[in-house]
Structure formats: C-alpha cells, structure tokens
Design an enzyme around this catalytic site. Structure first.
Site, PDB file in Angstrom:
ATOM      1  N   HIS A   1     -18.141  34.069  39.064  1.00  0.00           N
ATOM      2  CA  HIS A   1     -18.077  35.699  38.821  1.00  0.00           C
ATOM      3  C   HIS A   1     -19.139  35.872  39.618  1.00  0.00           C
ATOM      4  CE1 HIS A   1     -20.974  35.343  36.110  1.00  0.00           C
ATOM      5  NE2 HIS A   1     -20.143  34.705  35.515  1.00  0.00           N
TER       6      HIS A   1
ATOM      7  N   GLU B   1     -16.216  31.511  29.478  1.00  0.00           N
ATOM      8  CA  GLU B   1     -17.317  30.776  29.250  1.00  0.00           C
ATOM      9  C   GLU B   1     -18.099  29.601  28.587  1.00  0.00           C
ATOM     10  OE1 GLU B   1     -20.143  29.421  30.619  1.00  0.00           O
ATOM     11  OE2 GLU B   1     -20.976  30.736  32.299  1.00  0.00           O
TER      12      GLU B   1
END
Length: 211
Positions: free
Chosen positions: A10, A88
C-alpha cells in the site's frame, strides 16, 4: 499453464508519515500514498496486464491502494476478496506509539529486536514468523491455485505480510528477509511455474525508495 502474481505494498499511510507503529490499526493513505498507489497502477497499465481477481486485507490503506490500481488498469469493478489473513503484522502494545517514544520506553536495542528479528514478537503482537504463519496458508489455499490455473492475480497488502510471501517466493533466508524492504506502491510481477516456483520476477519501479 501458470499465471501471474502481482504484489503491491500500500501507499504511504498517515501513520507511516507520523512514524507510528501501525499494525492492525486503520489509518488512511496520505496524499503521497494516493500518488504512490496511482503510480503503481499506471506502471501496471503500461505493462499491459489485465487481472482476473484481486486480494487485499481488511485495512483501508491496502483496500484503497488495491482499488486505485484496478482503476488505473481499467478494472474498477473487478472481484476483490478482503481477508484479515493478509493484514499487516500486529504490533500489539506498540501499535499507535511513535517509534522514538517506544525506544525511550523499552530501549533502542529491544525495539530494534522486536522490529527486525524474525521470531521475537513485541508484547501482545506478532513476529514476522507469526505473520507468515497466517499469510502463507492463505496464499496456498486461496491465491496460489488461481495463479496455477493461469489467472492473473493482484495482491495489495502490507510491508510485513508481503515480506512473508516474498521470503518464500524468492527463497530468502531469515537473515535476508530481515534486510528486505518493500517500497510503497511499487508492483512486483511474478510469473510462476507449474510447480509453484518462480519462473521470473519484474519490479515495476524503484524498490530502493523503501521506507
């Protein structure tokens, strides 16, 4: 017939900018992060790929990056699967803390160990090994079969969840993966063989810009 796997980290998030441990917290992209995501999409559009399906995490910074990439390649409405297996690494008690404040509280050496060791988790959080233990099985059951069937698959995720994948795909040692940094918004294009090993890898951008 083997397909194509594209991995994209990202774009820069608001907490990346503020130097905060993010983990499973859910800040949005910065203006720079939006530009990085769009640039990654533009690189893939120039590459000429059309995807069959996309995967991303349940966190907005990855989802927005995924959508911007799909917009750039003219596939805004492509089926996209969101799963927390691709989230994450969970930084536990460090989540939301400024990295300098964490060093002041626990000591620079201890925080460095938590950040850069392979198997030592921060309090209440995950190590890189723990992250891989959820990412890799999901890849094997949900993503890899599609690639091996010849599909072109996009995965927009996070620095550590993607490092867990790259570690296995690129056959990196524990020591090598700890020094691996993935630049935000830079696509990695893998062509896989029928036995699921890597036939080729192309990086569409400057990976040295990792932060």
């Amino acid at each position: 017939m083997s397909g194509t796997l594209v991995l994209v980290r990202h774009g820069q998030s608001e907490w990346n900018l503020k130097n905060l441990f993010t983990g499973w917290r859910d800040p949005d992209l910065t203006e720079l992060g939006v530009e990085e995501a769009k640039a990654g999409g533009a690189a893939l559009a120039e590459y000429g790929i059309k995807f069959d399906i996309a995967f991303t995490s349940v966190l907005v910074r990855a989802q927005r990056t995924c959508q911007m990439v799909l917009d750039a390649v003219g596939q805004s409405s492509l089926e996209t699967i969101c799963d927390q297996a691709l989230n994450e690494r969970d930084y536990g008690d460090l989540s939301g803390l400024n990295k300098d404040d964490a060093r002041a509280k626990w000591g620079e050496e201890q925080v460095h160990i938590w950040r850069r060791s392979y198997d030592v988790p921060p309090p209440g959080g995950e190590s890189l090994r723990d992250t891989g233990a959820r990412v890799w099985p999901y890849y094997l059951t949900e993503i890899l079969p599609r690639v091996l069937a010849g599909e072109k698959v996009l995965v927009a995720a996070h620095g550590n969840s993607l490092r867990s994948l790259v570690m296995v795909l690129d056959r990196l040692t524990k020591e090598q993966v700890l020094n691996l940094n993935l630049a935000t918004g830079v696509p990695m294009v893998y062509k896989l063989k029928a036995d699921s090993t890597v036939a080729s890898k192309e990086v569409l951008g400057d990976m040295s810009a990792a932060h």
